[in-house]
Design an enzyme around this catalytic site. Structure first.
Site, PDB file in Angstrom:
ATOM      1  N   TYR A  51      99.291  68.106  52.397  1.00 38.12           N
ATOM      2  CA  TYR A  51      98.692  69.375  52.831  1.00 38.12           C
ATOM      3  C   TYR A  51      97.163  69.283  52.899  1.00 38.12           C
ATOM      4  O   TYR A  51      96.506  70.167  53.432  1.00 38.12           O
ATOM      5  CB  TYR A  51      99.052  70.525  51.872  1.00 38.12           C
ATOM      6  CG  TYR A  51     100.525  70.820  51.718  1.00 38.12           C
ATOM      7  CD1 TYR A  51     101.486  70.238  52.532  1.00 38.12           C
ATOM      8  CD2 TYR A  51     100.967  71.702  50.735  1.00 38.12           C
ATOM      9  CE1 TYR A  51     102.834  70.516  52.361  1.00 38.12           C
ATOM     10  CE2 TYR A  51     102.315  71.988  50.557  1.00 38.12           C
ATOM     11  CZ  TYR A  51     103.241  71.384  51.366  1.00 38.12           C
ATOM     12  OH  TYR A  51     104.571  71.663  51.183  1.00 38.12           O
ATOM     13  N   HIS A 109     108.040  63.890  48.197  1.00 37.58           N
ATOM     14  CA  HIS A 109     108.020  64.835  49.318  1.00 37.58           C
ATOM     15  C   HIS A 109     109.254  64.714  50.232  1.00 37.58           C
ATOM     16  O   HIS A 109     109.853  65.707  50.612  1.00 37.58           O
ATOM     17  CB  HIS A 109     106.728  64.668  50.119  1.00 37.58           C
ATOM     18  CG  HIS A 109     106.278  65.928  50.791  1.00 37.58           C
ATOM     19  ND1 HIS A 109     104.960  66.293  50.908  1.00 37.58           N
ATOM     20  CD2 HIS A 109     106.976  66.919  51.382  1.00 37.58           C
ATOM     21  CE1 HIS A 109     104.872  67.449  51.545  1.00 37.58           C
ATOM     22  NE2 HIS A 109     106.085  67.850  51.853  1.00 37.58           N
TER      23      HIS A 109
END
Ligand code: A2P
Length: 279
Positions: A51, A109
Site C-alpha cells: 500500500y 499478502h
C-alpha cells in the site's frame, strides 16, 4: 466514545470486531482520515508494504495521543519478499516505516502457490513473533488448501485469514473452515468497493426498515456472520457511519437474504488466490 468489542484469537491476543482499511490513503489526507477513524473509535488499522503507506499509518497513530496499548496495526509481506530471510527483512522494513518496535499483525499478502515459498515465509513470521517483532501471525487470500499446508508443515493455524468478502462473494465454505479451526475471517473490500452492491434493492429495503444506510447494513452483515470487516473511507461522515454499524442488528432472515446475493463469479476483479500473481 464507544470502541468496538474485541474477539479472542487462538494465540491469546484479541482483535476488534471491525477495523479500518487504509488503502490507498497516504500523506496528509491519510493522516487526517486515520485520526478521524481513531476519534470515532476504530482501534485496528490495516496496512501493507504494497500500500506504500506504512509511514502515513505509523505517523498518524504514533502522534495521535492515543496510547500504543489501545490500537493495533497490521501489515503484510508482498510476494517479492517471500522466503525466510527476505520476510524477516520485510518485517524490519515495516517496523522502520511504521516507526514502531512491534507490529500487532503481520500477514502474508498472497499465497503465490506457483512461487511455492509461503511455508518458509510463514516460518519467518513465527521467528519474528518469537523475537517479539510481531504479536500475531496471519495470512491473506489463502484457500483451504494453503491453510492446511501451513498447518501440516508448521503445526499451527494463522490467527486471521484476510480475504475478499462481500455480499457478492460471501465465501461460505472458507468461513466454515475458519470457524472449525478458530481462524478469524477478515474481509477486504467489505463494501464491494462501493460499486453496485450498495444500490441493490434487497439491501436498500433492509436499510430502510432499520433506518440506516446500505453500507451499515453490509457492515452489520459482516459482523454478524463472524467476519472482521476493514472498510476504507477518506470521508469523515462515512468513517463515522461505517463504525456506527456496530450498533446495527439484523435478523437472521435478513442475513440470509444478503448472503443469497452471492455467486461464484462474484469476485470484484476475478483474482483467484491459486493463480493471482502479486509482487
Ligand atoms: P470514500 O473513501 O470516499 O468514502 P471497500 O471498503 O469495500 O474497499 O470500499 C471502499 C470504497 O467505498 C471507497 O471508494 C469509499 O469511498 C467508499 N465508501 C466507504 N464507506 C462508504 C459508505 N458508508 N457509503 C458509500 N461509500 C462508502
Amino acid at each position: 466514545m464507544t470502541t468496538a468489542s474485541v474477539r479472542d484469537l487462538i494465540d491469546g491476543n484479541t482483535i476488534p470486531e471491525v477495523g479500518f482499511g487504509t488503502y490507498p490513503l497516504r500523506g496528509e489526507e491519510g493522516v487526517t482520515a486515520i485520526r478521524a477513524a481513531l476519534d470515532v473509535g476504530y482501534r485496528l488499522f490495516d496496512s501493507a508494504i504494497r500500500y506504500e503507506n506504512e509511514d502515513t499509518v505509523g505517523l498518524a497513530l504514533r502522534e495521535s495521543g492515543v496510547d500504543r496499548s489501545e490500537w493495533q496495526v497490521a501489515s503484510k509481506v508482498p510476494g517479492r519478499f517471500q522466503g525466510y530471510d527476505e520476510t524477516l527483512g520485510a518485517v524490519h522494513q515495516s517496523l522502520e516505516a511504521l516507526g514502531l518496535d512491534q507490529i500487532d499483525f503481520y500477514l502474508i499478502h498472497w499465497p503465490l502457490p506457483k512461487v511455492d515459498k509461503y511455508v518458509d515465509t510463514y516460518r519467518a513470521l513465527v521467528t519474528a513473533r518469537e523475537e517479539g517483532l510481531i504479536r500475531s501471525v496471519g495470512v491473506s487470500n489463502f484457500t483451504i488448501e494453503h491453510l492446511s499446508r501451513v498447518f501440516d508443515e508448521v503445526g499451527e493455524w494463522p490467527v486471521v485469514n484476510q480475504v475478499e468478502l462481500h455480499p457478492r462473494f460471501p465465501q461460505a465454505e472458507l468461513r466454515a473452515f475458519h470457524d472449525e479451526h478458530g481462524i478469524v475471517t477478515e474481509s477486504w473490500a467489505p463494501l464491494g468497493r462501493a460499486r453496485e452492491i450498495l444500490d441493490v434493492d434487497v439491501i436498500g429495503d433492509i436499510a430502510a426498515a432499520h433506518g440506516v444506510t446500505a453500507a451499515q447494513v453490509v457492515l452489520a452483515w459482516h459482523r454478524q456472520i463472524g467476519a472482521v470487516a476493514l472498510p476504507k473511507s477518506g470521508n469523515p461522515e462515512r468513517i463515522q457511519q461505517n463504525f456506527d454499524s456496530i450498533d446495527v442488528e439484523l435478523e437472521e432472515a435478513e442475513l440470509a437474504m444478503i448472503t443469497a446475493l452471492g455467486h461464484e463469479d462474484g469476485r470484484l476483479w476475478g483474482a483467484d488466490p491459486d493463480t493471482h500473481e502479486e509482487f
